[in-house]
Design a protein around this motif. Sequence first.
Motif, PDB file in Angstrom:
ATOM      1  N   GLU A 135       0.867  -1.180   0.000  1.00 13.08           N
ATOM      2  CA  GLU A 135       0.000   0.000   0.000  1.00 13.08           C
ATOM      3  C   GLU A 135       0.899   1.224   0.000  1.00 13.08           C
ATOM      4  N   THR A 170       8.692  10.563  -9.169  1.00 15.00           N
ATOM      5  CA  THR A 170       8.620  11.313 -10.424  1.00 15.00           C
ATOM      6  C   THR A 170       8.895  12.796 -10.170  1.00 15.00           C
ATOM      7  N   GLU A 208       5.378   6.493  -6.295  1.00 13.06           N
ATOM      8  CA  GLU A 208       5.633   6.802  -7.708  1.00 13.06           C
ATOM      9  C   GLU A 208       5.522   8.297  -7.972  1.00 13.06           C
ATOM     10  N   ARG A 209       4.503   8.944  -7.407  1.00 15.48           N
ATOM     11  CA  ARG A 209       4.352  10.389  -7.603  1.00 15.48           C
ATOM     12  C   ARG A 209       5.541  11.149  -7.007  1.00 15.48           C
ATOM     13  N   ILE A 228       2.007   2.519  -3.089  1.00 14.28           N
ATOM     14  CA  ILE A 228       2.812   2.446  -4.318  1.00 14.28           C
ATOM     15  C   ILE A 228       2.629   3.708  -5.163  1.00 14.28           C
ATOM     16  N   SER A 229       1.397   4.090  -5.438  1.00 14.97           N
ATOM     17  CA  SER A 229       1.178   5.248  -6.313  1.00 14.97           C
ATOM     18  C   SER A 229       1.713   6.535  -5.679  1.00 14.97           C
ATOM     19  N   SER A 230       1.646   6.653  -4.358  1.00 17.42           N
ATOM     20  CA  SER A 230       2.208   7.835  -3.689  1.00 17.42           C
ATOM     21  C   SER A 230       3.725   7.859  -3.824  1.00 17.42           C
ATOM     22  N   HIS A 282      10.173   0.833  -9.168  1.00 14.25           N
ATOM     23  CA  HIS A 282       9.359  -0.155  -8.449  1.00 14.25           C
ATOM     24  C   HIS A 282       9.673  -0.006  -6.960  1.00 14.25           C
TER      25      HIS A 282
END
Length: 182
Positions: A90, A100, A96-97, A92-94, A116
Motif C-alpha cells: 500500500e 517522479t 511513484e508520484r 505504491i502510487s504515492s 518499483h
Amino acid sequence: MRTIGVAIAIPEPYGGELQRWRAALGDPLAEAIPTHVTLLPPTRLVDEEMPAIERHLLAVAESGRPYDMRLHGTGTFRPVSPVVFVAVAEGISSCERLATGIRSGPLTRELAFPYHPHVTIAHDLPDHMLTKAYEALDLYECAFTVEAFSLFEHGADSVWRPQRDFALGGPLPGPHPPPDPG
C-alpha cells in the motif's frame, strides 16, 4: 563531487528489524545502508548544485501529503538482478508520484530499470541465500504513515547517512509557538 540519494526511511521498530534481517542473511551492505524505499537512486553531483537541489526537494515535499504505507511479503528481481525485497503493498502510487517529482528539475535523470518501490533485504548474495531471504520474510507485514522523505549522502566510508528530512505538506509536526495575542 558527492553522491546523494533520496529515500523514505523505514521507521522504528520496522527499520531496525529489517536491517537486522539483512545482516543475519549475510548481506555485507546491511550496516552501511539504512532500511528505506528509494525515491532517487545514487546520483553524483557537484557541491554547488546542492542549494538548488534542496530547494527542489522542499518544493516536492510541500506539494505532497502524508500517506499510509504497508509492507507485506517478499518479491525478487531475479534473474534480472540478484535482489530480494519486502514488497510495498500500500502506498505504491504515492511513492511513484514522489519519485517522479523528485526526478525532475535539477534531478532529472533516466533510470536503469522501471521504478518499483520496495525495501531491499538481500542483494548480491549467493542464490541459496536469496532464496532463504525470500522465504524467511514471506509473511512479513508492517504499516506506518509516511510523513517525510530524506536526503542521504554516501560517505567516504561507503555508509549512507541522512542529511535532511523533507516533510510532506510542510514542516514536521512539533511544538508551535503560541499565537500572537496582539
